[in-house]
Design a protein around this motif. Structure first.
Motif, PDB file in Angstrom:
ATOM      1  N   ASN A 181       1.424  -7.428  -0.051  1.00  0.00           N
ATOM      2  CA  ASN A 181       0.331  -7.624   0.895  1.00  0.00           C
ATOM      3  C   ASN A 181       0.179  -9.115   1.170  1.00  0.00           C
ATOM      4  O   ASN A 181      -0.139  -9.892   0.270  1.00  0.00           O
ATOM      5  N   PRO A 182       0.413  -9.560   2.408  1.00  0.00           N
ATOM      6  CA  PRO A 182       0.361 -11.004   2.673  1.00  0.00           C
ATOM      7  C   PRO A 182      -1.028 -11.604   2.528  1.00  0.00           C
ATOM      8  O   PRO A 182      -1.160 -12.827   2.462  1.00  0.00           O
ATOM      9  N   ASP A 183      -2.083 -10.774   2.488  1.00  0.00           N
ATOM     10  CA  ASP A 183      -3.437 -11.301   2.302  1.00  0.00           C
ATOM     11  C   ASP A 183      -3.728 -11.664   0.847  1.00  0.00           C
ATOM     12  O   ASP A 183      -4.702 -12.368   0.571  1.00  0.00           O
ATOM     13  N   LEU A 184      -2.908 -11.169  -0.085  1.00  0.00           N
ATOM     14  CA  LEU A 184      -3.111 -11.451  -1.502  1.00  0.00           C
ATOM     15  C   LEU A 184      -2.380 -12.733  -1.892  1.00  0.00           C
ATOM     16  O   LEU A 184      -1.425 -13.143  -1.225  1.00  0.00           O
ATOM     17  N   PRO A 185      -2.823 -13.375  -2.975  1.00  0.00           N
ATOM     18  CA  PRO A 185      -2.048 -14.517  -3.484  1.00  0.00           C
ATOM     19  C   PRO A 185      -0.673 -14.057  -3.955  1.00  0.00           C
ATOM     20  O   PRO A 185      -0.407 -12.865  -4.095  1.00  0.00           O
ATOM     21  N   ASP A 223       4.825   1.081  -4.548  1.00  0.00           N
ATOM     22  CA  ASP A 223       4.691   2.230  -5.434  1.00  0.00           C
ATOM     23  C   ASP A 223       3.277   2.790  -5.329  1.00  0.00           C
ATOM     24  O   ASP A 223       2.302   2.030  -5.302  1.00  0.00           O
ATOM     25  N   PRO A 224       3.115   4.113  -5.249  1.00  0.00           N
ATOM     26  CA  PRO A 224       1.755   4.686  -5.140  1.00  0.00           C
ATOM     27  C   PRO A 224       0.840   4.323  -6.303  1.00  0.00           C
ATOM     28  O   PRO A 224      -0.383   4.308  -6.144  1.00  0.00           O
ATOM     29  N   ALA A 225       1.414   4.032  -7.479  1.00  0.00           N
ATOM     30  CA  ALA A 225       0.589   3.689  -8.641  1.00  0.00           C
ATOM     31  C   ALA A 225       0.231   2.217  -8.703  1.00  0.00           C
ATOM     32  O   ALA A 225      -0.505   1.806  -9.606  1.00  0.00           O
ATOM     33  N   PHE A 226       0.729   1.406  -7.765  1.00  0.00           N
ATOM     34  CA  PHE A 226       0.371  -0.013  -7.748  1.00  0.00           C
ATOM     35  C   PHE A 226      -1.119  -0.141  -7.430  1.00  0.00           C
ATOM     36  O   PHE A 226      -1.655   0.593  -6.600  1.00  0.00           O
ATOM     37  N   PRO A 227      -1.841  -1.067  -8.100  1.00  0.00           N
ATOM     38  CA  PRO A 227      -3.302  -1.186  -7.869  1.00  0.00           C
ATOM     39  C   PRO A 227      -3.645  -1.365  -6.394  1.00  0.00           C
ATOM     40  O   PRO A 227      -2.925  -2.039  -5.654  1.00  0.00           O
ATOM     41  N   HIS A 228      -4.741  -0.776  -6.011  1.00  0.00           N
ATOM     42  CA  HIS A 228      -5.168  -0.829  -4.613  1.00  0.00           C
ATOM     43  C   HIS A 228      -5.543  -2.261  -4.240  1.00  0.00           C
ATOM     44  O   HIS A 228      -6.130  -3.008  -5.029  1.00  0.00           O
ATOM     45  N   SER A 229      -5.203  -2.637  -3.005  1.00  0.00           N
ATOM     46  CA  SER A 229      -5.462  -4.011  -2.558  1.00  0.00           C
ATOM     47  C   SER A 229      -6.944  -4.351  -2.566  1.00  0.00           C
ATOM     48  O   SER A 229      -7.322  -5.505  -2.809  1.00  0.00           O
ATOM     49  N   ALA A 230      -7.806  -3.365  -2.296  1.00  0.00           N
ATOM     50  CA  ALA A 230      -9.241  -3.645  -2.310  1.00  0.00           C
ATOM     51  C   ALA A 230      -9.695  -4.098  -3.692  1.00  0.00           C
ATOM     52  O   ALA A 230     -10.506  -5.029  -3.824  1.00  0.00           O
ATOM     53  N   ILE A 231      -9.178  -3.464  -4.743  1.00  0.00           N
ATOM     54  CA  ILE A 231      -9.534  -3.858  -6.107  1.00  0.00           C
ATOM     55  C   ILE A 231      -8.991  -5.243  -6.418  1.00  0.00           C
ATOM     56  O   ILE A 231      -9.674  -6.075  -7.041  1.00  0.00           O
TER      57      ILE A 231
END
Length: 708
Positions: A181-185, A223-231
């Motif tokens: 996700n490019p919005d994350l560090p 991966d579906p089990a990767f933590p959600h970006s909102a969290i």
């Protein structure tokens, strides 16, 4: 009258031939001037569209959506040939790749290692970059040199290991093709904030299973089990409080972290999307809880109230308030309910998510607001101990829920830790809030000091619970310490949950009795309770402030406890001003200033401390105007030893045996309470020690422990 011919309907403009108008105008049956590349009608429609801000998750088109059919003798309108469009995009990507490689070479040759990229204002002088004023989205946050990450000197955040330097082009391309996700560090930066979050944040980590969460971070981003970006965005916002850069200090002395605000805004975008679509609703509810605690520490009350109601209201249709966080009743009714928990971890995560939502609702309602959900509608059993949750020991569910008899005085050893006791303490405070709100809602007159509260239905039972029974029935290992323990000789740590377990009953006692407090009648039970509770909160602060622990790591609700204790002291100070007892007035001023100093120190990291101190100053305006003291608001007081001579520049204290301040006595704290009672009454003591915790305390500069 004859009809106008088509040739004269529009001055000087020939009639359009069949299919010569643009497709958009033909579809909507509008007049079209066939202007190229965009007709006038489509241009006007596009201008009207972009004049209104786009809703969350939607972007306005960059140009009018005007497309023409191919006409002999005319060139194709833009965007009508997809093959040509693809070729142009590939050329643009090649140009950008070359530019990135050139920029990387320049940076490497000059040996310039930048800090991580982050959104910042154009006027910022730090080495941070972010979206422009036009709202462009930053591609990523990169960290060139981890050791350059600015950490607060008093923070115990872990140091990051060194990371080999890579070119900007390689980092960008790797993130683009990995699905990050490019919005994350960048991953290593995000892992740092996750580690800081689990180590330093006193609220949010309770709802996450740390071992599985850290394992999920090692999965592929798609991966579906990767933590959600909102969290992840909410974690970045919360953890930035303890590891931040580019922090602006506002005029009121509080801080504003642009990095945290950016990630808070991203979390809100996911919440808005879920409100519209219902996607990933449980994970977004968890992110909402984390973001709510961030807003609470910021002291942003409007957002706090909105999010408290939202997360509790959404959790109810998810059936989190049912036993086992799932119900088979009404399964045929419409709505997207969660499926049954998959395993032990999923079940306990749901329980903790629900209870943290309820705890947050109770805490934000202490000012006198009704709760978002009534206690009778909570059927979820209490969670398990933290050690059982993280180790995933398959033990039976907690047999206690809010309908259990004596839930506040019975604590099963197998299902008791400081977090569970904190839940019970907060729910007990919630009962005080319910009593006050419902009593004031239907009472013909407001409560007053001339009223006997013990004549009110249910008051005596509630008073016994908050004033005596809860603390007296704590398990032995929690009853005789306030959460400060020695780790390795001189090293110390604090259990913030247990510390709050000892503070909340006193704050609840003040909230329950303060409307009936009458300082003209010192034998009145409500006066007795309030003064005793305020002294207990003050003494507990003295004990903790004598250590080297970082007080800003305490639970943010501690600022409310300090505030309600200071409110009592303000009332006592006004009483001494009215009767002309300047010596005792000076002593109370010292205690008020100590509590103000505590709020200000906490506010250096969490603005809620600054906001509560400002609110207290508003209550102090009258006594500041009436007092004869030279510097009544002087802050920065030495706590040990605490003497009147260090409080004011020109003290004028008559010689007497009255103690200057009721501080913890190395031999016996009960004696300090007796001295405090004599200070206020001038006669024999009229209250008893509030808890066995304060009966005997052994205090040393490098060691703190409690003995019976």
């Amino acid at each position: 009258m004859p009809k106008a011919t088509p040739s004269t309907s529009i001055a000087g403009r020939p009639a359009l031939r069949r299919n010569q108008a643009c497709r958009s105008c033909r579809k909507r049956k509008l007049k079209c001037d066939a202007a190229r590349p965009h007709c006038g009608t489509c241009v006007k429609q596009w201008q009207s569209l972009i004049s209104v801000p786009a809703p969350p998750g939607y972007a306005h088109p960059a140009e009018p959506q005007c497309v023409y059919d191919p006409v002999d003798g005319l060139a194709l309108a833009p965007d009508t040939d997809p093959i040509e469009k693809i070729r142009m995009l590939e050329e643009e990507v090649s140009k950008l790749r070359i530019q990135l490689q050139e920029q990387s070479s320049i940076v490497s040759s000059s040996h310039h290692n930048q800090a991580y990229y982050r959104p910042s204002s154009a006027s910022s002088s730090s080495a941070c970059s972010g979206p422009s004023a036009t709202g462009s989205k930053p591609l990523f946050h990169s960290m060139r040199n981890i050791s350059a990450l600015p950490l607060r000197e008093d923070s115990s955040s872990p140091e990051l290991p060194g990371v080999t330097d890579r070119s900007s082009a390689e980092a960008i391309l790797e993130l683009m093709y990995s699905g990050w996700n490019p919005d994350l560090p960048e991953p290593h930066t995000l892992n740092h904030y996750i580690e800081v979050f689990f180590k330093c944040d006193p609220c949010g980590p309770r709802i996450l299973h740390r071992p599985s969460f850290l394992s999920a971070m090692r999965l592929h981003p798609r991966d579906p089990a990767f933590p959600h970006s909102a969290i992840l965005h909410a974690i970045c916002a919360s953890a930035s409080r303890w590891s931040s850069c580019n922090v602006a200090v506002l005029p009121d002395g509080s801080r504003r972290d642009e990095f945290a605000e950016y990630h808070a805004s991203k979390t809100r975008q996911y919440i808005d999307k879920t409100m519209a679509t219902g996607e990933d609703i449980f994970h977004v509810v968890q992110a909402c809880i984390l973001l709510s605690w961030y807003f609470y520490q910021e002291g942003r009350w409007v957002e706090i109230w909105i999010f408290a109601g939202f997360q509790t209201r959404v959790a109810v249709p998810l059936r989190l308030n049912y036993p086992g966080t799932f119900s088979t009743h009404g399964s045929g009714s419409p709505g997207g309910y969660l499926p049954p928990p998959k395993d032990f971890r999923d079940l306990e995560t749901r329980r903790r998510t629900w209870w943290m939502s309820v705890v947050f609702d109770r805490i934000v309602s202490v000012g006198g607001w009704i709760h978002a959900i009534d206690e009778q509608d909570i059927g979820t059993e209490l969670p398990l101990r933290g050690e059982d949750f993280h180790s995933e020991q398959l033990i039976p569910s907690n047999p206690q829920d809010m309908c259990s008899e004596d839930i506040f005085t019975t604590h099963l050893p197998r299902y008791t830790d400081s977090f569970l006791l904190l839940i019970k303490a907060v729910m007990m405070f919630g009962r005080v809030t319910d009593f006050n709100v419902r009593g004031n809602l239907r009472a013909p007159i407001a409560p007053s000091k001339h009223q006997d509260p013990f004549a009110l239905p249910g008051f005596s039972e509630l008073d016994s619970l908050v004033h005596h029974n809860f603390l007296e029935n704590l398990p032995h290992i929690y009853r005789f310490n306030i959460g400060v323990t020695d780790v390795s000789g001189s090293a110390q740590c604090v259990d913030t949950d247990l510390y709050m377990v000892h503070m909340i009953p006193h704050a609840a006692t003040i909230t329950l009795h303060n409307p009936y407090m009458d300082l003209d009648d010192l034998q009145r039970p409500s006066t007795n309770r309030c003064i005793k509770a305020a002294q207990a909160i003050l003494s507990a602060y003295f004990m903790l402030s004598a250590t080297s622990l970082d007080l800003t790591r305490l639970h943010p609700f501690v600022t409310i406890c300090w505030y309600v204790a200071a409110v009592v002291q303000v009332q006592v100070c006004r009483h001494f001003i009215e009767i002309g007892d300047h010596a005792r007035e000076a002593q109370v001023w010292g205690e008020i200033n100590v509590l103000r100093c505590a709020m200000l120190n906490y506010g250096t990291r969490s603005p809620i401390g600054i906001r509560q101190e400002k609110l207290l100053q508003g209550l102090m305006k009258e006594i500041v105007r009436l007092t004869t003291q030279e510097k009544p608001l002087e802050v920065g007081l030495p706590l040990y030893p605490f003497s009147h001579a260090t409080l004011f520049a020109s003290p004028a204290v008559p010689p007497n045996d009255t103690p200057m301040a009721p501080l913890p006595n190395p031999s016996s704290l009960s004696q300090s309470y007796n001295n405090a009672s004599e200070m206020y009454s001038g006669s024999a003591p009229f209250f008893t020690v509030p808890s066995p915790l304060y009966r005997t305390a052994s205090f040393f500069p490098n060691e703190m422990h409690w003995t019976e």
